[in-house]
Design a protein around this motif. Structure first.
Motif, PDB file in Angstrom:
ATOM      1  N   ARG A  58       6.159  34.715  61.803  1.00 31.88           N
ATOM      2  CA  ARG A  58       5.599  35.906  61.183  1.00 31.88           C
ATOM      3  C   ARG A  58       6.546  36.417  60.096  1.00 31.88           C
ATOM      4  NH1 ARG A  58       0.645  37.797  63.898  1.00 31.88           N
ATOM      5  NH2 ARG A  58       1.011  39.567  62.525  1.00 31.88           N
ATOM      6  N   PRO A  59       5.986  37.126  59.085  1.00 39.19           N
ATOM      7  CA  PRO A  59       6.821  37.635  58.004  1.00 39.19           C
ATOM      8  C   PRO A  59       7.835  38.665  58.480  1.00 39.19           C
ATOM      9  CG  PRO A  59       4.480  38.146  57.638  1.00 39.19           C
ATOM     10  CD  PRO A  59       4.566  37.420  58.934  1.00 39.19           C
ATOM     11  N   GLY A  60       8.915  38.781  57.695  1.00 35.82           N
ATOM     12  CA  GLY A  60      10.006  39.687  58.042  1.00 35.82           C
ATOM     13  C   GLY A  60       9.557  41.113  58.331  1.00 35.82           C
ATOM     14  N   ARG A  61       8.554  41.603  57.580  1.00 34.28           N
ATOM     15  CA  ARG A  61       8.176  43.011  57.811  1.00 34.28           C
ATOM     16  C   ARG A  61       7.511  43.194  59.176  1.00 34.28           C
ATOM     17  NH1 ARG A  61       5.341  40.798  53.879  1.00 34.28           N
ATOM     18  NH2 ARG A  61       3.057  40.734  54.046  1.00 34.28           N
ATOM     19  N   ASP A  62       6.843  42.139  59.684  1.00 38.41           N
ATOM     20  CA  ASP A  62       6.280  42.220  61.038  1.00 38.41           C
ATOM     21  C   ASP A  62       7.417  42.276  62.052  1.00 38.41           C
ATOM     22  OD1 ASP A  62       4.016  41.788  59.600  1.00 38.41           O
ATOM     23  OD2 ASP A  62       3.336  40.021  60.711  1.00 38.41           O
ATOM     24  N   LEU A  63       8.399  41.366  61.857  1.00 37.17           N
ATOM     25  CA  LEU A  63       9.521  41.293  62.811  1.00 37.17           C
ATOM     26  C   LEU A  63      10.272  42.619  62.842  1.00 37.17           C
ATOM     27  CD1 LEU A  63      10.817  37.750  61.736  1.00 37.17           C
ATOM     28  CD2 LEU A  63       9.173  38.289  63.563  1.00 37.17           C
ATOM     29  N   GLU A  64      10.419  43.216  61.658  1.00 35.45           N
ATOM     30  CA  GLU A  64      11.116  44.505  61.559  1.00 35.45           C
ATOM     31  C   GLU A  64      10.355  45.598  62.300  1.00 35.45           C
ATOM     32  OE1 GLU A  64      12.237  46.227  57.575  1.00 35.45           O
ATOM     33  OE2 GLU A  64      12.753  44.102  57.279  1.00 35.45           O
ATOM     34  N   ALA A  65       9.039  45.638  62.061  1.00 32.90           N
ATOM     35  CA  ALA A  65       8.217  46.689  62.678  1.00 32.90           C
ATOM     36  C   ALA A  65       8.244  46.551  64.202  1.00 32.90           C
ATOM     37  CB  ALA A  65       6.782  46.600  62.166  1.00 32.90           C
ATOM     38  N   TRP A  66       8.189  45.323  64.700  1.00 35.05           N
ATOM     39  CA  TRP A  66       8.158  45.115  66.154  1.00 35.05           C
ATOM     40  C   TRP A  66       9.492  45.454  66.783  1.00 35.05           C
ATOM     41  CZ3 TRP A  66       5.500  39.684  65.382  1.00 35.05           C
ATOM     42  CH2 TRP A  66       4.204  39.911  64.891  1.00 35.05           C
ATOM     43  N   ARG A  67      10.566  45.162  66.048  1.00 34.10           N
ATOM     44  CA  ARG A  67      11.907  45.514  66.549  1.00 34.10           C
ATOM     45  C   ARG A  67      12.018  47.042  66.627  1.00 34.10           C
ATOM     46  NH1 ARG A  67      15.524  45.388  69.747  1.00 34.10           N
ATOM     47  NH2 ARG A  67      17.627  45.826  69.100  1.00 34.10           N
TER      48      ARG A  67
END
Ligand code: SAH
Length: 367
Positions: free
Chosen positions: A133-142
């Motif tokens: 998944r794109p970085g912004r997804d990973l950031e939001a989930w973190r």
């Protein structure tokens, strides 16, 4: 440093090729000793919930690949996911793993909301395993509270990887770079490989184990490749014919990789995987646990979906999660060990490296 690495590589290769059961006992014992010293006797359970089998990828090994028209696709609802999580929590399990195909219908905000709900309602750790998944997804989930992310690099041989894992035209992604990004975001990060995929050489498997250590992974999942007939790799396509020096997808080879991974990544959480139990239903779990592993992942996916999550053909045991946890507890206790409490996160301990070095020296001589 260089000579050490050369000696390590030589030792790993010798063990991967070792056939004497008597000699292999030395490896199993060393891995079990390091496991006991570095992560203890507790076996941590992770409740696996397979939230979607929809996938945009065309991985040559995986039954969920977009090109497989032979399976009915599903995506679980938020309510269904939370119900599975509550059940796992009520059984005292400290981690839930939400896994799925690379399904962009699992929208960023939707997953973030589920993560927030789980973190708000339970003391559980949340692991996500939803592909590239794109970085912004990973950031939001973190930000929403996800603790861990699991993404296997599948093989460190880039040529082989290119063949088994075609990039999506728009976004070629380097999984190693993505693992680094996950680490930078503060995720406990997991990866791993399949063992015995056609075209995988012994020396590339050595590179995989060395890379596990270099990446300083918190979780490492490895398991034998199981041919799925509805995939290019499983149906014996010419691209995937074996070369010489091919690694077998056997239970023993999987155990060797688990044991060597424990010796090289002493503090990592290492599951005795379902794929290992699939090649030896009777005591695959036990073999993994007594040769370096310290984690088991009982399946909490509702039965009606579980039969459709066929990454490889499996004899799906549709026992209720509660009874499968009881069966797993019995098997763990038969080994003289117990189920871990809490989240079972990776813990950095002093003294691990020294013990590892000592055992490695004795093991080096034996190989
Ligand atoms: N879409 C996610 C989750 C994939 S399923 C991702 O790509 O990360 C999790 C793992 O199952 C994969 O990483 C792969 O290593 C393993 N797997 C897939 N097909 C398999 C097969 N035929 N045999 C053994 N393992 C397989």
């Amino acid at each position: 440093m260089k000579t050490n690495l050369a000696a390590d590589r030589k030792m790993i290769l010798a063990w991967l090729r070792e056939t004497s059961e008597e000699k292999l006992d030395t490896l199993w014992r060393a891995a079990d000793d390091v496991r006991r010293t570095c992560v203890g006797d507790a076996v941590h359970l992770r409740a696996l919930v397979e939230i979607s089998n929809i996938c945009v990828r065309q991985c040559a090994y995986c039954g969920l690949r977009a090109g497989n028209a032979g399976i009915e696709r599903y995506r679980m609802s938020g309510g269904e996911i939370l119900q599975c999580v509550r059940e796992a929590n009520s059984l005292g399990i400290g981690t839930v793993v939400l896994q799925g195909g690379e399904d962009y219908g699992l929208e960023r905000d939707w997953i973030a909301e589920i993560v927030r709900r789980i973190k708000g309602e339970t003391p559980m750790a949340v692991t996500l395993s939803l592909g590239e998944r794109p970085g912004r997804d990973l950031e939001a989930w973190r930000k929403a509270g996800a603790d861990r992310y699991f993404l296997r690099f599948e093989t460190s041989d880039l040529d082989l990887y290119g063949r088994i894992h075609p990039p999506r035209a728009s976004r070629p992604i380097n999984r190693i770079r993505m693992l680094r990004r996950l680490q930078a975001l503060g995720y406990q990060t997991g990866s791993g490989v399949m063992i015995g995929i056609p075209g995988q050489s012994h020396s590339s498997l050595v590179n995989d184990i060395v890379l596990f250590r270099r990446l300083d992974l918190d979780m490492i999942g490895v398991g034998p490749w199981l041919p799925h007939p509805a995939t290019p790799m499983g149906s014996g396509g010419a691209l995937f014919r074996c070369s010489s020096d091919e690694v077998p997808n056997s239970e023993t080879m999987a155990c060797k990789v688990i044991a060597l991974t424990r010796l090289f990544c002493p503090e990592a959480n290492i599951p005795s995987t379902t794929a290992l139990a699939a090649v030896n239903a009777e005591n695959g779990y036990e073999h993994g646990l007594s040769r370096g592993a310290n984690v088991i992942m009982p399946n909490f996916t509702p039965a009606k979906y579980r039969v459709k999550y066929e990454i490889y053909p499996k004899k799906v045991l549709l026992s209720h999660p509660k009874s499968s946890v009881e069966a797993i507890r019995f098997r763990i206790e038969s080994l003289g060990r117990g189920i871990g409490t809490g989240q079972g996160e990776r813990i950095r301990r002093q003294g691990c490296e020294t013990q590892r070095e000592t055992l490695l020296k004795s093991t080096r001589g034996a190989a």
